[in-house]
Design a protein around this motif. Structure first.
Motif: not given
Length: 337
Positions: A89-91, A95-100
């Protein structure tokens, strides 16, 4: 329709992401990091979870146990594997970690981690607390040695019991130093006393545990190593065979193979660091302290002649893990000859 949940856990709040079987985000939120709150959120009949993933961490055992008891399909996933996946992931954000993690659950791209039983967790806490008290006492003793060395006062080799007596003997007649040393000696004495309290508790547990007593039939293995091994392995049947214990504790070499490049490196150092250290120390004891000859010591000495003492100690530590697991599974004791 199937729903998959990713949880990114922090101390205060947990980021939650729910995706469907097509990968579309259906819900995102943040809730307090408590099992009851997570259970209330994830028990929604409109979006029944097929798989719930959370990364192994300080709160993972507590949260995992709470959700598992509520009947939720929760999986604790391996940290290094998750980090490698999320690194694309770029950022980076909660929130992005939960999505991943939610997407990892959806495509079944994860490596599960065994969550220890409550008994093993408590025994692990006992071992950690015992080690902490021991390290702090040794740190104070080393600091006292360093302070006195500045004044030309050398403590030398002295037993734990006679350490305080030796320090008072050195500062006798030097009132300023004596006033400084007394609080340090008092703190050190208190740590040693509490260490012995935990040591007594550990010995009583081992005495009443038949598995630990059988593990102690292995040369070089004492009560601490036996109890730590049982608390670390927890359920021996989770390994497909005894040889799989070595890699899980980071006692096998790394392999890098690409085309014509083939390199065998040092041991991986994955898995439980405390157990790996204790097995290494047990191997050292068997090679250097234990005088009684055995086939296991003979094997290690032959390895040392061919490959050196360092590699022989690591190989022996790995073999000790394999033997202890087999003893646990078979209900047998090691044969000395």
């Amino acid at each position: 329709m199937s729903y998959y949940v990713g949880l990114d856990v922090s101390v205060k709040e947990t980021s939650v992401c729910i995706v469907n079987d097509a990968g579309k985000i259906c819900r995102e939120t943040k809730i307090p990091s408590y099992p009851d709150d997570l259970v209330r959120l994830l028990n929604d009949p409109a979006m029944p979870a097929t798989r719930i993933g959370l990364e192994a961490g300080p709160l993972s055992q507590w949260l995992f146990s709470g959700m598992a008891e509520a009947g939720l399909p929760v999986v604790c996933i391996e940290t290094r594997h998750t980090k490698a996946y999320l690194k694309a992931q770029v950022n980076k954000s909660d929130r992005n970690d939960a999505r991943g993690i939610a997407q990892m659950m959806r495509v079944n791209l994860f490596r599960p981690v065994h969550v220890k039983t409550l008994t093993s967790q408590k025994r692990r806490a006992l071992l950690t607390a015992r080690k902490l008290l021991q390290e702090k006492a040794v740190a104070i003793e080393n600091d006292i040695r360093g302070l006195l060395r500045n004044f030309g006062l050398k403590v030398g080799i002295v037993s734990v019991i006679k350490f305080g007596e030796r320090i008072r003997e050195l500062v006798d007649g030097i009132s300023d130093l004596a006033e400084i040393m007394e609080p340090l000696l008092a703190a050190r004495q208190k740590l040693r006393e509490q260490f012995m309290v935990l040591q007594g508790k550990l010995l009583s547990i081992v005495k009443g545990d038949p598995v630990c007593r059988r593990l102690m039939t292995v040369p070089g293995v004492g009560p601490v190593v036996a109890l730590a091994f049982k608390a670390t392995i927890d359920i021996p049947a989770r390994f497909r065979n005894s040889k799989a214990v070595g890699p899980s504790l980071g006692l096998t070499p790394r392999l890098h193979q690409s085309g014509e490049d083939h390199r065998v490196g040092r041991v991986s150092l994955c898995g439980d660091a405390m157990m790996r250290t204790l097995l290494y120390e047990a191997a050292q004891v068997l090679l250097t302290v234990v005088k009684k000859w055995s086939w296991l010591k003979a094997w290690a000495m032959n390895v040392a002649k061919r490959r050196g003492r360092q590699r022989a100690t690591v190989a022996l530590a790995r073999r000790l893990a394999v033997i202890m697991h087999r003893i646990w599974i078979d209900g047998s004791e090691i044969r000395q000859r």
